[in-house]
Enzyme design. Sequence first.
Site: not given
Length: 547
Positions: A295-298
């Site tokens: 995930s891009k965020r995590k």
Amino acid sequence: MNLEKLAKALIPDTDLLSVSEYEQLYPPRDMPAGAEVTRLAPSPTGFIHLGNLYSALADERAAHTTGGIFYLRIEDTDDKRKVDGAVESVIRSLDYFGLKFDEGAEIASPLNKYGPYYQRARAKIYRAFAKDLIARGLAYPCFCTAEELDEIREEQTAQGQTPGYWGKWAKCRNLSEEEIYSALSAKKPFVIRLKSQGDISKKFTFRDAIKGDITVTENDQDVVILKSDGIPTYHFAHAIDDHFMRTTLVIRGEEWLASLPVHLELFKVLGFKPPRYAHTASLMKMDGDTKRKLSKRKDPELSLDYYRAAGYFAPAVVKYLMTLLNSDFEEWEMKNPAADYRDFKFRINKMGKSGALFDLQKLADVSRSEISKLSEDECFAFLKGWADEFGSEADKARFENREYIIKILALIMGTGGKKRRKDLETAPQAIRLTDYFFDDAFSPEYSFRQDDETVNRVLSLFAESYDPSDDNQTWFAKLKAIAPRVGFAAEMSEYKQNPEAYRGNVSDVAEILRIAVTGSPNSPDLCTVMGILGKERTLARIAAAKR
Ligand code: GLU
């Protein structure tokens, strides 16, 4: 209804080529049988990630193992997501990993005959084909506002119907000529929709190059093909571009499988032969006990910039991705350890059908192994490359003394006929591993296991006897000579036979010296370390370590 007239009213452009003129302008490519034309088609958002590299590597291998073409197309139809410099960043990032395009956006190549390679610059082509579809009754204008579309969706949800613009819900599908022209004269904004000919009660089998045979339901959605600003949607641009750029194999993420029925219908109504498709499984990672998509965020490791900044060895990242792309790569690699990965016969149909597990620890292992195969000069270039871009001023300065670094590298890599060591994993880790060779970075916290008196005595005895011209054997003989003078066994065999009789053995002498000189009980060959440091610094460190 006069469809020709409608097409002209909706798309009044007078400078569009005809369908057959476009076919002539972009003729089929003259290539050997079996050669694949593949493309990377990113949106210029400035964020290029590991999934892009994974897919690009499959594209590049599929093209270059068959004598084909790998090109770059920029899908910039969504202006809001556009970031300056994004295209250069894609090219630079892929180049860093050794992947090169044969043609496409910003690629200087005589092959660039299928452009423009920016979708925004292709507006005329899309408009010509939308106009043709309207004239053939296969596309129509839709004047629905966002509110009306919301209402339709709410009603569909309430009735448990499939959402979307289809069948009886497609309000504008059957507008009368009068209704259309009055909306046009009222200057109501409109989009162009496909007038789907599909039937969702019909299914057919489709062969995906990775997933194998899959059952597909026909499309019945009247998808938007041209937005109100005249710019195409992904669906429409995909069909037109991949046809006219003569792509033979579309490799893209499996998230696009859901729109495959739309794409196949578009190819059909446009009268184009569809390319082969290969839908790649997503890259996954273990998060505790569960497997999930990166995930891009995590996950910082999703961004390609991460690998450059973190000093990963780019060829190792590519090799690791090769192991994820084709499960038999690892075995091939084991049999051909010195071969270039490009010699491996990549096969698109050997790609995994379900999510490939991306594991940073495995990448680290591949990295250690790849770096261990370098010469000192190559390793120097890799480390300096990283330091120049990402290192501190002190890191950069180190590389001015090439000869000194090469000596250190020869030692820590075990070059020169010795067994290669696999200690180096990333550039910054390698640089930190050599900190003790630099006085400005040497700040030891000594942790001797012996009492101060023993430590001091060992250090003094060694300092008295040290001669930098000693070879390894003579050097070690001196350590052995020190041992009995502090109550240690000189020979390991004596010590093992009778451990209670000694306070330690010769390896404890070595450990005391090692901690004094390198700050740590673990280091490569200490005699060589001392040789590299030189007599003066070796003795200064020994003196400084006294309790
Ligand atoms: N622009 C699309 C994306 O970035 C391309 C998908 C494709 O390869 O067709 O996801």
